[in-house]
Design an enzyme around this catalytic site. Structure first.
Site, PDB file in Angstrom:
ATOM      1  N   ASN A 133      25.891  75.408  -8.999  1.00 28.06           N
ATOM      2  CA  ASN A 133      27.093  75.991  -9.610  1.00 28.06           C
ATOM      3  C   ASN A 133      28.182  76.032  -8.543  1.00 28.06           C
ATOM      4  OD1 ASN A 133      28.330  77.131 -11.990  1.00 28.06           O
ATOM      5  ND2 ASN A 133      28.349  79.088 -10.936  1.00 28.06           N
ATOM      6  N   LYS A 134      29.334  76.511  -8.931  1.00 26.29           N
ATOM      7  CA  LYS A 134      30.503  76.539  -8.045  1.00 26.29           C
ATOM      8  C   LYS A 134      30.160  77.127  -6.684  1.00 26.29           C
ATOM      9  CE  LYS A 134      33.673  75.137  -8.643  1.00 26.29           C
ATOM     10  NZ  LYS A 134      34.015  73.779  -8.159  1.00 26.29           N
ATOM     11  N   GLN A 174      39.391  79.340  -9.870  1.00 22.27           N
ATOM     12  CA  GLN A 174      39.095  79.288 -11.312  1.00 22.27           C
ATOM     13  C   GLN A 174      38.866  80.688 -11.882  1.00 22.27           C
ATOM     14  OE1 GLN A 174      37.722  77.243  -9.036  1.00 22.27           O
ATOM     15  NE2 GLN A 174      37.104  75.286  -9.904  1.00 22.27           N
ATOM     16  N   ARG A 206      37.870  70.776 -16.781  1.00 20.75           N
ATOM     17  CA  ARG A 206      36.788  70.999 -15.828  1.00 20.75           C
ATOM     18  C   ARG A 206      35.784  71.929 -16.505  1.00 20.75           C
ATOM     19  NH1 ARG A 206      37.149  75.794 -16.241  1.00 20.75           N
ATOM     20  NH2 ARG A 206      35.592  75.967 -14.612  1.00 20.75           N
ATOM     21  N   GLY A 207      34.683  72.194 -15.776  1.00 24.59           N
ATOM     22  CA  GLY A 207      33.598  72.938 -16.411  1.00 24.59           C
ATOM     23  C   GLY A 207      32.635  71.932 -17.016  1.00 24.59           C
ATOM     24  N   ALA A 208      31.348  72.113 -16.722  1.00 20.94           N
ATOM     25  CA  ALA A 208      30.365  71.073 -17.042  1.00 20.94           C
ATOM     26  C   ALA A 208      30.372  70.632 -18.519  1.00 20.94           C
ATOM     27  CB  ALA A 208      28.983  71.558 -16.615  1.00 20.94           C
ATOM     28  N   ASP A 265      26.324  73.876 -13.377  1.00 21.10           N
ATOM     29  CA  ASP A 265      26.713  72.475 -13.554  1.00 21.10           C
ATOM     30  C   ASP A 265      25.504  71.561 -13.660  1.00 21.10           C
ATOM     31  OD1 ASP A 265      28.955  73.943 -12.005  1.00 21.10           O
ATOM     32  OD2 ASP A 265      29.877  72.255 -13.051  1.00 21.10           O
ATOM     33  N   ARG A 290      33.248  62.664 -11.601  1.00 22.94           N
ATOM     34  CA  ARG A 290      32.771  63.853 -10.879  1.00 22.94           C
ATOM     35  C   ARG A 290      31.238  63.792 -10.825  1.00 22.94           C
ATOM     36  NH1 ARG A 290      35.309  69.545 -12.016  1.00 22.94           N
ATOM     37  NH2 ARG A 290      34.593  69.795  -9.867  1.00 22.94           N
TER      38      ARG A 290
END
Ligand code: MRU
Length: 361
Positions: free
Chosen positions: A251-252, A200, A53-55, A241, A90
């Site tokens: 973002n998150k 996270q 995960r993570g862009a 992201d 995603r």
């Protein structure tokens, strides 16, 4: 990145070009396990289930996944089908579509028999360039931390989610200036938002800051406003992201609340990103960035480890209650002090971005 005292990257291409491996982030910080990925379908599963995960790391994983697909079917139809399958994993991080488009373009320009090798080379280049971009973000962000530390003796950073080496190929985006400052001897302490629902921050950012020896403290997501009101945060550093052309930042989930609190308390709020996170097609991030809605289970349950270290999952919501799980939010550009990219720092605006990327269409 450092793991078990060893320096490595979060994604490792196999020597025979038949597979690549990634750290299974669903097991961290309890277990360090590398997963071998040998098919595009396995790459898609790894992204969808958030083993990766993570862009930027999602983009690199998809790039290698597409290269694997071309080994079996290098036709235009095979390329398009594999790219579509990986793109559907995603929706919010634009690095995914960006990496797939880049590999597709490189491969499609060649005869069928040359495509798989060319796609693999492009995936390797994407990974190498991401590591270099993040290192450059570190160099451009460090002066912000150095200036605060020079004034106050130490700098307290607050970060949200994991925009660290686990979310990229190396160094991270938001964490790159932290690591660079720490390595340069600047006293840095990091407030780590736990980042519910998937934690996270508590699980991944804390793990990697610890592995690098950076002093840090995990806080509940709701603590940030209080810390800022009491002068305990000097700067907020987050990743992204997707950044729209106008500087709006996805973002998150929870990032927007931190930006509001930072604005109310005069705390600078910086966003770190490589160019692969900029979506030049989206003029207005508040309106046009798709927000992933994930399973309600992630809200009703939490994952952790029992006293003996074995992974476990417990329900925290009242049985029968519905739960909603929007995974990202958009922070409007007006709340963003500035952007830190591999080319330098700029205002969160179209003019600011175009100043750094004049070649962008
Ligand atoms: O849902 P995730 O864990 O993939 O979300 C990750 C984030 O929101 C990160 O902060 C973002 O990708 C920036 S990473 C360099």
């Amino acid at each position: 990145m450092r793991i078990g005292g060893e320096t490595t990257r979060s994604i490792r291409p196999g020597a025979t070009r038949a597979s690549f491996s990634v750290l299974d982030q669903t097991l961290l910080p309890w277990r360090v396990a590398w997963v071998d990925i040998a098919t595009p379908e396995a790459a898609a599963v790894a992204i969808r289930t958030m083993q990766v995960r993570g862009a930027p790391l999602i983009g690199a994983t998809a790039a290698f996944g597409l290269a694997l697909a071309l080994r079996d079917d290098g036709s235009d139809r095979g390329l398009a089908a594999a790219a579509a399958m990986l793109a559907a994993t995603r929706p919010t991080a634009i690095n995914l579509a960006w990496a797939l488009a880049r590999v597709s373009r490189a491969a499609a320009a060649l005869p069928l028999r040359e495509r798989a090798a060319r796609a693999w080379d492009e995936a390797v280049a994407i990974a190498d360039e991401d590591a270099a971009a993040c290192a450059a973000i570190g160099r451009h962000g460090t002066p912000l931390l150095a200036a605060i530390a020079a004034r106050k003796g130490r700098v307290n950073v607050l970060t949200h989610c994991n925009a660290g080496w686990l979310a990229t190929v190396d160094w991270g985006t938001a964490t790159a200036p932290i690591y660079a400052a720490h390595d340069a001897g600047i006293p840095v302490h990091v407030w780590v938002d736990e980042t519910r629902p998937r934690n996270q921050g508590a699980a991944l950012t804390a793990f990697e800051l610890g592995a690098h020896g950076v002093p840090h403290t995990v806080v509940a997501d709701n603590a940030g406003g209080h810390l800022m009101q009491n002068g305990m945060v000097d700067i907020v550093l987050v990743g992204s992201d997707r950044v729209a052309r106008n500087g709006d930042v996805a973002n998150k989930i929870g990032t927007y609340l931190k930006a509001l609190a930072a604005d109310d308390n005069g705390v600078p709020f910086w966003v770190a990103l490589p160019h692969s996170t900029i979506d030049w097609q989206v003029a207005d991030g508040m309106r046009d960035i798709p927000i992933e809605e994930r399973s309600a289970d992630e809200v009703t349950h939490v994952s952790g480890a029992a006293a003996d270290g074995s992974p476990m999952r417990v329900r925290v919501a009242a049985p029968g209650s519905a739960a909603a799980n929007p995974a990202f939010d958009v922070t409007p550009a007006r709340l963003v002090t500035g952007l830190i990219t591999e080319r330098g720092r700029c205002a969160a605006s179209e003019a600011g971005l175009r100043g750094l990327y004049p070649e962008a269409g």
